[in-house]
Design an enzyme around this catalytic site. Structure first.
Site, short mmCIF file in Angstrom:
data_model
loop_
_atom_site.label_atom_id
_atom_site.label_comp_id
_atom_site.label_asym_id
_atom_site.label_seq_id
_atom_site.Cartn_x
_atom_site.Cartn_y
_atom_site.Cartn_z
N ASP A 1 -15.77 -3.33 0.45
CA ASP A 1 -15.12 -2.94 1.70
C ASP A 1 -16.22 -2.58 2.68
OD1 ASP A 1 -12.68 -3.11 0.25
OD2 ASP A 1 -13.06 -1.11 -0.54
N ASP B 1 0.86 -1.18 0.00
CA ASP B 1 0.00 0.00 0.00
C ASP B 1 0.90 1.23 0.00
OD1 ASP B 1 -1.78 -2.05 0.52
OD2 ASP B 1 -2.78 -1.05 2.18
O1 LIG Z 1 -7.60 -1.09 -1.36
C1 LIG Z 1 -7.97 0.09 -1.24
O2 LIG Z 1 -8.42 0.73 -2.21
C2 LIG Z 1 -7.88 0.78 0.10
C3 LIG Z 1 -8.46 2.03 0.25
C4 LIG Z 1 -8.37 2.68 1.49
C5 LIG Z 1 -7.74 2.10 2.55
C6 LIG Z 1 -7.15 0.84 2.42
C7 LIG Z 1 -7.22 0.19 1.19
N1 LIG Z 1 -6.66 -1.05 1.02
C8 LIG Z 1 -5.98 -1.75 2.05
C9 LIG Z 1 -5.64 -3.11 1.63
O3 LIG Z 1 -5.93 -3.61 0.57
C10 LIG Z 1 -4.79 -3.89 2.63
O4 LIG Z 1 -3.52 -3.96 2.05
C11 LIG Z 1 -5.30 -5.28 2.82
O5 LIG Z 1 -6.63 -5.25 3.23
C12 LIG Z 1 -4.42 -6.08 3.81
O6 LIG Z 1 -4.88 -5.97 5.15
P1 LIG Z 1 -4.01 -6.54 6.40
O7 LIG Z 1 -3.53 -7.91 6.02
O8 LIG Z 1 -4.97 -6.56 7.55
O9 LIG Z 1 -2.87 -5.57 6.60
#
Ligand SMILES: O=C(O)c1ccccc1NCC(=O)[C@H](O)[C@H](O)COP(=O)(O)O
Length: 241
Positions: free
Chosen positions: A130, A11
């Site tokens: 989401d 990210d």
């Molecule tokens: O994916 C998006 O567009 C997004 C937008 C705003 C906030 C977060 C976003 N994505 C986050 C992710 O895709 C995380 O990388 C993913 O959920 C992993 O989560 P974790 O394993 O709990 O760190």
């Protein structure tokens, strides 16, 4: 039975690889160069990279050139997410050579456009569902955007190829995935589902693997890898069948 696909996450915020808690702007922990992080996951055996432009998702700018550089440097499949909401941002995302894009806000705010691009691009388009509870969230997860199951029914009828399902309450918390949510979404669609948010352990990945027969195809893993709860090599071995 198929093996659960693993998608390590990178990210990007303000040029850095970061992790957020509950996807909240301002909760960032920085982990340095996005390119180095992505290359490290690739060297560890990843077949997929989940690459997110958080600035584009939050509307605080974008990291478009850096995202293109990272995607272009990968020999593995890339799922690109964050701020893809119109023809220009979709064209820029697809021009990176990514395998597919993940649309979030657009599916809530401009459903006609999303139906059009699903029809045009087929399985290059996934939709990110989401949620907090069963309420969808858009604009970097900051605004309510309707009911999960109503939206899912609409997207199913429009031919959406795949869903990326995130329980925002779990995201970045290392509290374990929401298996019940994943089961419920699988029951409401015959399309593959990618699980996202909350993975904390190899046992969590094994538990998600048990949902493969229901339709869970993959799992995104972010915080757990950066916090070194386990290595990607260990994770790939844990889900191998
Ligand atoms: O994916 C998006 O567009 C997004 C937008 C705003 C906030 C977060 C976003 N994505 C986050 C992710 O895709 C995380 O990388 C993913 O959920 C992993 O989560 P974790 O394993 O709990 O760190």
């Amino acid at each position: 039975m198929s093996t659960l696909e693993l998608l390590p996450a990178v990210d990007v915020r303000d040029g850095q690889a970061v992790r957020l808690v509950h996807g909240e702007s301002g909760s960032e922990t920085s982990y340095g160069s996005p390119l180095e992080a992505a290359l490290a996951w690739q060297r560890s055996g990843a077949e997929w990279l989940h690459l997110v432009d958080l600035d584009a998702a939050f509307g605080t700018g974008d990291n478009r050139e850096l995202i293109a550089e990272v995607a272009g440097a990968m020999d593995i499949k890339v799922e690109l997410s964050g701020g893809i909401r119109d023809d220009a941002s979709l064209a820029a995302a697809l021009a990176t050579g990514c395998t597919r894009v993940n649309l979030g806000t657009a599916a809530l705010e401009t459903p006609e456009w999303v139906a059009k691009v699903i029809a045009e691009h087929g399985d290059k388009i996934a939709v990110g569902l989401d949620v907090r509870g069963t309420t969808l969230r858009g604009r970097g997860w900051t605004r309510d955007g309707g009911d999960l199951y109503e939206t899912l029914e609409r997207l199913n009828s429009e031919g959406c190829a795949r869903y990326v399902v995130t329980d925002i309450a779990k995201d970045g918390t290392l509290q374990g995935p929401n298996l019940e949510l994943l089961r419920n979404v699988c029951a409401a669609t015959d399309r593959p589902v990618v699980a996202s948010g909350g993975v904390s352990s190899l046992d969590d990945l094994r538990a998600i693997s048990e949902l493969v027969p229901l339709g869970v195809e993959g799992a995104i893993v972010g915080k757990a890898l950066y916090a070194k709860a386990f290595t990607l090599e260990e994770a790939l071995e844990a889900v191998a069948r």
